[in-house]
Design an enzyme around this catalytic site. Sequence first.
Site, short mmCIF file in Angstrom:
data_model
loop_
_atom_site.label_atom_id
_atom_site.label_comp_id
_atom_site.label_asym_id
_atom_site.label_seq_id
_atom_site.Cartn_x
_atom_site.Cartn_y
_atom_site.Cartn_z
N GLU A 267 -11.29 5.52 5.43
CA GLU A 267 -11.41 6.57 4.44
C GLU A 267 -12.85 6.74 3.95
OE1 GLU A 267 -8.94 8.36 4.36
OE2 GLU A 267 -7.53 6.98 5.29
N VAL B 193 0.86 -1.19 0.00
CA VAL B 193 0.00 0.00 0.00
C VAL B 193 0.89 1.23 0.00
CG1 VAL B 193 -1.71 1.32 1.34
CG2 VAL B 193 -1.89 -1.17 1.21
N PHE B 194 0.55 2.20 -0.84
CA PHE B 194 1.33 3.43 -0.93
C PHE B 194 0.85 4.43 0.11
CE2 PHE B 194 2.06 7.66 -3.15
CZ PHE B 194 3.42 7.70 -2.87
N GLY B 195 1.75 4.83 1.02
CA GLY B 195 1.44 5.86 2.01
C GLY B 195 2.02 7.19 1.56
N TYR B 196 1.17 8.19 1.49
CA TYR B 196 1.65 9.52 1.08
C TYR B 196 1.10 10.61 1.99
CZ TYR B 196 -2.94 9.71 -1.21
OH TYR B 196 -4.30 9.68 -1.46
N GLY B 197 0.31 10.20 2.99
CA GLY B 197 -0.28 11.16 3.93
C GLY B 197 -0.05 10.67 5.34
N SER B 198 -1.13 10.59 6.10
CA SER B 198 -1.00 10.23 7.51
C SER B 198 -0.43 8.83 7.69
CB SER B 198 -2.35 10.33 8.22
OG SER B 198 -3.26 9.46 7.61
C1 BEZ Z 1 -2.31 8.08 3.36
O1 BEZ Z 1 -1.13 7.87 3.15
O2 BEZ Z 1 -2.71 9.02 4.06
C2 BEZ Z 1 -3.35 7.14 2.81
C3 BEZ Z 1 -2.95 5.97 2.19
C4 BEZ Z 1 -3.90 5.10 1.75
C5 BEZ Z 1 -5.24 5.38 1.92
C6 BEZ Z 1 -5.62 6.55 2.52
C7 BEZ Z 1 -4.67 7.43 2.99
#
Ligand code: BEZ
Length: 198
Positions: A101, A21-26
Amino acid sequence: MLEHSLTVRSHAADAPQEVWVFGYGSIIWRPDFEFVEQRVGFVRGWKRRFYQGSTDHRGVPGRPGRVVTLLPEAETHCWGVAFRLNGDEAQKVLDALDQREQGGYERYWEPFQCRDGRVVQVLVYVAATDNPHYLGPAALPVMARQIVNAHGESGPNTEYLLRLAESLRHMNLHDDHVFDLERAVQNLLPQNRHGNVA
Ligand code: BEZ
């Protein structure tokens, strides 16, 4: 093969067996799910923007916070962290992410270029521009004021932004949009001690 309740734009036959899974936020600073490994890297063709409204985690209805989503843009890339899920737990984690989400995100499989040169397929969550919470762009001072004034069930919106900026910096990653917004918010914070910034 995992069954996804949300939109996944690639064909099921193309979906990889390993789930990243790509994390780019929280998720970068608070993954709150189990994973087996993590890697720093980027996805091409996407840019990170604080354009998604949050009326639960980082804001409330009428005073939404701003959280990140990704917008497609050629000739750019977005740095973040890929998390490899434990195979047995993957479906549970994806279901929990969907829940977290509120189903407002679409999902895409994208190649992720790890900083160490390896390429893996990652699941990228994108809040599409036609979702009901999408706020879109605004002038930097306007977005900064919204963030300073927003609080939700997960805490202040400023925490979300400042921790993201701090995490990117910690990994030696740069993002003009995030760092410009961080600076704009920090400039407002002393004035905000005695109430909302008008
Ligand atoms: C996030 O990195 O914040 C994120 C990643 C996957 C789904 C929703 C948010």
